[in-house]
Design a protein around this motif. Structure first.
Motif: not given
Length: 185
Positions: A43-45, A132-136
């Motif tokens: 998943l993108p950060f 780091k998070c994969t969604d806002y």
């Protein structure tokens, strides 16, 4: 990089390679290619967060209801007890948790894929976390789970945590409807 699985599906403890000498140390805290190939994190950060908390502060257990975030958590200063809780009612590990000590000394990271509640307590005088998070973050989507929910029985290493009023008022695991066995295919 050393990858350790946990009792929760997808939750990983990651030990990056640390290069130390008399001058200090260097470590790579994230490489998209390496973390994808070795840890399966695809998943993108999209957002990086940084927080500082004092001794015995407990934050959590937090999650987003409809836009869950995956999180890669690191401690840059101090020591914490970090917790992931499975809040997916359809999961075989629903209501189970993993707790791990993260510190500037052990350099460990904790990866929580989307679908887990997250919280931590500070064991040192102060602790700095980066994650780091994969969604806002969506304030209208946030949820919380009681840190002291008897159904979870988390073995927190502190007795009297310092909590925000919001973290002190979250409901327990009963907020999630678990399908009964007869409803399962």
């Amino acid at each position: 990089m050393n990858i350790m699985t946990t009792s929760l599906p997808g939750v990983l403890i990651i030990e990056p390679r640390v290069f130390s000498d008399e001058r200090g140390f260097f470590k790579e805290t994230f490489s998209q290619k390496r973390y994808c190939e070795q840890a399966g994190i695809t998943l993108p950060f999209v957002q990086d967060n940084y927080s500082r908390s004092g001794r015995h502060v407990l934050r959590g257990l937090h999650f987003q209801r409809t836009r869950p975030q995956g999180k890669l958590i690191s401690v840059t200063r101090g020591t914490i007890f970090d917790v992931a809780v499975d809040i997916k009612p359809e999961s075989d590990t629903f209501g189970h948790y993993v707790g791990v000590e993260l510190s500037e000394g052990n350099h460990r990271q904790l990866w929580l894929p989307p679908g887990y509640a997250h919280g931590f307590c500070v064991l040192s005088e102060e602790a700095d976390l980066s994650y780091k998070c994969t969604d806002y973050y969506h304030p209208n989507d946030e949820g919380g789970l009681a840190w002291n929910c008897p159904q979870l029985a988390i073995a927190w290493p502190i007795r009297q945590p310092r909590l925000s009023p919001k973290d002190n008022s979250h409901p327990g695991l009963e907020q999630f409807q678990r399908p009964s066995q007869r409803d399962r295919p």
